[in-house]
Structures are given as C-alpha cells and as structure tokens.
Design an enzyme around this catalytic site. Structure first.
Site, PDB file in Angstrom:
ATOM      1  N   PHE A  87       0.819  -1.486   0.277  1.00  0.00           N
ATOM      2  CA  PHE A  87      -0.312  -0.250   0.137  1.00  0.00           C
ATOM      3  C   PHE A  87       0.678   1.374  -0.639  1.00  0.00           C
ATOM      4  O   PHE A  87       1.659   1.173   0.729  1.00  0.00           O
ATOM      5  CB  PHE A  87      -0.807  -0.060   1.313  1.00  0.00           C
ATOM      6  CG  PHE A  87      -1.868  -1.433   1.563  1.00  0.00           C
ATOM      7  CD1 PHE A  87      -2.890  -0.926   0.695  1.00  0.00           C
ATOM      8  CD2 PHE A  87      -1.518  -2.518   2.461  1.00  0.00           C
ATOM      9  CE1 PHE A  87      -3.868  -2.447   1.446  1.00  0.00           C
ATOM     10  CE2 PHE A  87      -2.446  -3.228   2.173  1.00  0.00           C
ATOM     11  CZ  PHE A  87      -4.195  -3.127   1.915  1.00  0.00           C
ATOM     12  N   ASP A  88       0.336   2.090  -0.907  1.00  0.00           N
ATOM     13  CA  ASP A  88       0.796   3.646  -0.697  1.00  0.00           C
ATOM     14  C   ASP A  88       0.372   4.041   0.795  1.00  0.00           C
ATOM     15  O   ASP A  88      -1.322   3.688   1.093  1.00  0.00           O
ATOM     16  CB  ASP A  88       0.870   4.582  -1.602  1.00  0.00           C
ATOM     17  CG  ASP A  88       0.571   5.490  -1.649  1.00  0.00           C
ATOM     18  OD1 ASP A  88       1.607   5.725  -1.250  1.00  0.00           O
ATOM     19  OD2 ASP A  88       0.194   6.666  -1.827  1.00  0.00           O
ATOM     20  N   LYS A  89       0.806   5.171   1.096  1.00  0.00           N
ATOM     21  CA  LYS A  89       0.520   5.518   2.044  1.00  0.00           C
ATOM     22  C   LYS A  89      -0.340   7.044   2.124  1.00  0.00           C
ATOM     23  O   LYS A  89      -1.763   6.868   2.453  1.00  0.00           O
ATOM     24  CB  LYS A  89       1.557   6.554   3.439  1.00  0.00           C
ATOM     25  CG  LYS A  89       0.681   7.106   4.470  1.00  0.00           C
ATOM     26  CD  LYS A  89       2.040   7.491   5.955  1.00  0.00           C
ATOM     27  CE  LYS A  89       3.132   8.415   5.307  1.00  0.00           C
ATOM     28  NZ  LYS A  89       1.744   9.794   5.209  1.00  0.00           N
TER      29      LYS A  89
END
Length: 609
Positions: free
Chosen positions: A307-309
């Site tokens: 996941f990107d944040k």
C-alpha cells in the site's frame, strides 16, 4: 439473410413446431408428422449452417460445422425427428448463451445510459442552442443549469455551484465549483448555474474512458480462457476427423454423426468466458473497474499487497498541524500558493487551505521531481517545494532552529513540506492525515481471505510512516523514491510472491506498473488510473476486499464449469461406447451442460462479499 435467420425467432418456431409434430404423432398422422419434422430440420439447419459458413470464411472449424454435418447426415438417413430436436436444442442453448452475455454487460449499458445525450451550447451570436452531444467540440462554451447533467469534461468559466460526482468517484457529497475549477461529464449540477468551456468531449471524457475501459476489459481473456481457445482449435477438427474415420472404417454413418454431436465442446468453450465477463460486470456495478479476465485471474492468486500511504491508507485530506514560517513574506507565500495550485497531491491541497490567493502574474517553468517535490523557475529565481532530501540535494542551507523544528515534526509523525529559494529555507510545514475509517476492517478481511503479507511503502520519513503503520499492524518501508517502490516489489516477486500494489499518486506509476496487479484509487492522479489494472472508483478499501473475493469466486466458478464440461464429455463418450446415448439424447445432455455452466456463472451477477 441474417434478418431471416434470427436465432430467437427460429428457436421459438422450432419449439412450437416440435409440439405440433408430437400432436400429429399422437393422433397417428405419421406422414404429416414426418413432413413437419423435415421442414423444421431445414429451418433449424439454416442459422446453424450460416454461422458455420461465416467461421469457415476465416478458416475456423467451428462447433456449428460439426452440428451442420451431423444434421445433414441425420436428414440423409431420414432421421428428421433427431435432426429437428438437435437443431432446437442447439439453438436454444445458443439463445440462452447470448442472453446471458447480454445480461452480464448490463452494468456497462447502465453506465452508457447515464451519459448525457444533449448540451446547451453558446452560438456565434451568443445564443444558447440545444445540440446533440456528438456535435459539441472542444473549446465550446456550454450552459449547465441547476439539476442538469454535465455533458463534457471542462473548466468553469462563469458562475458557481456544486456537483454530485458519484457516477465517477462514488462519493455522494457534492463538490463545490467556482471559477477555474474542473467539471466532469456524467456528474450532476445540484446547485447553481455554470458556464463551462469544453476541454474533453465524448469518449475522451473521464466518464467515456470508464465505459470504454470496462468494454475492453470484458473482451480481455484470462490465461485459462486462452488455453481453452487453443485447445478448441485442434479439438474440434480432431472430432471431425474421428467421426470421418469411424464412418469410413465401420461403415456406420449413425455412429459417426453421433460422435459429431457428442464431441461438441460447448460447455468447455463457454464456461470460462461467461464467468469472467459476469465477474467483470459485477465489479463494474460495485465501482470496481477490472481491466480484463487476466487481471481477475491474477488478483485471485495475490498473496502480498503493498500500500501507498497518503490517499490510500489515509483519507488523503491532510491538514497543516505545525509551521515555521517567520522568514516568509506575503509575496513569497503567494508564490508558494501558485506553485502548489499546480499540484493535485494531498499535501499541496492542505497547504492551499492555509496560504493566501495564488499570484495570477507569476510565469515560469515547473519541474516535478518524483518522490522529492517540485522546482519552479520564474522571475529570475528558483523555488523549491518538497521534502528535506530535495532541499539537501539543492544545496539550500538549513539553520539550527529549522533542523530542530524538522526533528520535532518527524518525532510527531507528521509529513514535512519545506519551501525555499536558492538562498535559504523560507517555511517548514508539518502536515498530518487521518487513517481511513474502513482501513482496519479492510486489512483484517484481506488477511482472512488469503493475503499473507501486507506492507506500507511511502516517500515520507520513518516517524510519519510509523504513525500510520503501527495502529494498522503493518510493516513499512519509508524514505522511498518511486523507483525504490518498484524495486522492492520486484524483490518480493523474485521471492515467489504474487504482488498487488494499491496507490493513487503520480509517483505510484512505476510501482503500479511493476506489480502483478496494480490497483489505483479512483480519486487519484490520471497516470495512476491509466497504469492501474484495477480501479477502485469509490476510493474505498472495502472495495478492495470485494475485488479480491470476487476474483476468487470467479476463479472458483471457472473451474467448476470446466470440471462439469469435462465430466459431460466423459459421460457422453461412455454412453457412446456402451450404447445408451444417441444423437438427440446426446444433444440434450450437451445443451443441458451449457445451460448449467451459464446459470452457474450468472450467480456472480448477484455476488457480494
């Protein structure tokens, strides 16, 4: 010709004719019964032979060719009852198949029906004229009235209001619109009146691209579909050859004809495609755009999700929590606002909420440094907006006080944005975002449905990453450039993992492309949406859980259908060997297997996790 070969009408006619023939047989009108069956055989043969001929034009030996030869053989032997029943059952199965495919594409059709059909366009004499949407050109000025649907992608030239963009984003909250703001086709103006300049029309609009994306996706084949197609290319000619061989060696035309009927791989050929198309249609109905059956098949096998944040695990609407801007003048703050206005990054939007109005007179060249920030050159000056690393490589000095502030921001787990010119750092901002409400539950659900490893990757510093990752029980990688994210994904892949990456930003492009399945949030950057294999239009991680379970259920149904098809073929061959299956009964079993796999696939239409 095709008008008279409508399969639905012919099938109805055959059904009624067979009932009539059965009545004549009951009352012992054998001659009339025979003539009715002969006519029905010819009528039923025509559409099947037509399709066989069309396939032969492209050098394809189709199932229709096998049935055509079998029916001609049966008619030659005087078995008109067999040939009439075979044609009815074959066409009945074909009609059901067509209707099933049409139903699975209903989600796309419903989206198409939402597209505006007309627009109010300003003429050369400054009058408003209603024209078909096909006649609207780029640069045209359109009037959008309160309650009307916006027909183009464009920019507000006059007026103000708010729009419901749920068709595009899944978000029901109206978006405020003022001068210079973008509008999108398919959304509704729920308040106010606007004059809009068209920038994209028709298929070029975001709404048009969504529809085109789904239509293309439903034509993309999964690996198992490609394997079955390859198998059918040699299997069908092999059945034809076997039937000819049996007919020649055994001098048994009936047995040869029966082989042609029993050897049709109908359920095998239709079982996987109908499941994939139905699965993609279900996704579209729930705001999940899957770009093809191959993507759906791979998503079912994913064991690692990265996941990107910002904007993915978090809401993507961060706020400025702390700032050190004592060196910042009013003019410099306007310069910063002007630069940030050109970015759609969530951190830029946070800054714009606390900065003054941008400068309309500032002209220059903006360069985006992926994973670092932006550099603007204008008015004989260079301006830097980004993280600490950008400032370091640009050789801009940082004071002791500023270093202490940076450390305090990092310790608080906030994201850093620094603004500097060539001489010094002018302002430092600490920005924090909130974790999405559904994130914890979505991650828990993903673990329960087979995702073994989940990692958060971010270009932010370690403390900001930790502030998000720890409450979610995620491992994380911080201080990453876009290329670093792609490299780490490649490392997981080399270790044997099937990796999905979920992101929303321009800098997520390399990671989305590298992953086995790239999943883009629908409210993200255009490049992320174009690069992604799956688009979550509602930008909600619960949709990711739905997509994963949908992919698993689709694969399950595909293999159920393949198993049923193979068992049917085995049963029919045994029936042929032991003489308890004949031409009409064999076609009945064959068509029933097709109906069963279609109905099994259609269960996906109503699938919900």
């Amino acid at each position: 010709m095709q008008k008279w070969l409508n399969e639905t009408k012919v099938t109805i006619l055959l059904g009624m004719g067979l009932i009539l023939a059965a009545i004549f047989k009951i009352v012992d009108w054998e001659i009339v019964n025979l003539w009715v069956l002969a006519v029905l055989s010819v009528v039923g043969l025509l559409p099947i032979a037509w399709r066989a001929g069309q396939a032969l034009r492209y050098h394809v030996i189709s199932i229709e060719l096998l049935v055509t030869i079998a029916m001609l053989g049966a008619m030659y032997l005087g078995e008109f009852e067999e040939s009439a029943i075979v044609s009815f059952l074959f066409l009945f199965g074909s009609v059901l198949e067509q209707r099933a495919v049409k139903k699975t594409r209903a989600a796309v059709q419903s989206l198409t029906n939402l597209a505006p059909k007309t627009a109010l366009v300003k003429s050369k004499v400054n009058q408003w004229k209603m024209v078909p949407i096909e006649q609207v050109q780029k640069g045209a000025i359109l009037l959008i009235k309160n309650g009307a649907q916006i027909p183009v992608d464009g920019v507000v030239m006059q007026g103000q209001g708010s729009a419901n963009q749920a068709n595009l984003t899944g978000e029901s909250m109206p978006v405020a619109l003022t001068l210079g703001m973008p509008v999108f086709a398919g959304s509704y103006l729920v308040e106010g009146n606007l004059e809009v300049k068209a920038q994209k029309v028709g298929a070029e609009t975001a709404f048009g691209q969504i529809i085109e994306m789904i239509e293309e996706a439903q034509d993309q084949k999964s690996p198992i579909e490609k394997t079955i197609d390859h198998f059918a290319r040699w299997y069908t000619p092999a059945v034809l050859g076997l039937a000819l061989l049996v007919g020649v060696l055994n001098h048994n035309l009936v047995q040869a004809i029966t082989i042609l009927i029993l050897g049709c791989p109908g359920a095998l050929v239709i079982g996987a495609p109908i499941a994939m198309v139905t699965g993609i249609g279900n996704g579209a109905k729930h705001g999940i755009m899957v770009k093809g059956g191959d993507v759906l098949a791979t998503l079912a096998q994913v064991d690692t999700v990265v996941f990107d944040k910002t904007g993915t695990l978090t809401v993507g609407q961060p706020k400025v929590q702390n700032k050190l801007d004592e060196n910042l003048t009013q003019t410099q703050a306007e310069v910063l606002a002007t630069i940030e206005q050109r970015s759609n990054h969530p951190l830029a939007q946070a800054l714009l909420r606390v900065l003054p109005q941008p400068m309309s007179t500032l002209v220059g060249q903006l360069t985006v440094k992926n994973g670092l920030g932006m550099v603007f050159e204008g008015n004989n000056q260079k301006w830097y907006v980004g993280n600490e690393h950008l400032i370091q490589i640009s050789a801009v000095p940082v004071t002791t006080k500023q270093r202490k502030f940076i450390q305090a921001i990092e310790d608080a787990g906030q994201s850093l944005v620094l603004f500097a010119n060539q001489e010094r750092v002018l302002a430092i901002y600490g920005i924090a975002d909130q974790i999405r409400v559904e994130t914890k539950m979505a991650l828990r659900a993903l673990r329960q449905i087979g995702v073994q490893k989940m990692v958060m990757m971010t270009g932010d510093h370690a403390q900001a990453a930790e502030a998000v990752a720890n409450p979610l029980t995620l491992s994380y990688e911080s201080n990453l450039l876009p290329a670093d994210k792609a490299d780490l994904i490649q490392t997981y892949q080399k270790a044997g993992h099937k990796v999905a990456f979920v992101g929303d930003g321009v800098n997520d492009g390399p990671a989305l492309a590298q992953a086995d399945v790239g999943i883009a949030m629908g409210n993200g950057a255009e490049v992320a949406i174009e690069t992604g294999d799956v688009i979550l239009m509602h930008s909600n991680l619960e949709r990711l859980v739905h997509a994963r379970q949908l992919a698993q259920q689709t694969q399950k149904i595909v293999w159920q259908n393949i198993t049923l098809a193979l068992l049917t073929v085995a049963f029919l061959l045994l029936g042929l060997i032991f003489n308890f299956i004949y031409m009409a009964s064999g076609m009945f079993v064959h068509e029933m297997s097709i109906i069963i796999v279609i109905l099994n696939a259609l269960r996906l239409t109503h699938f919900r996790p």
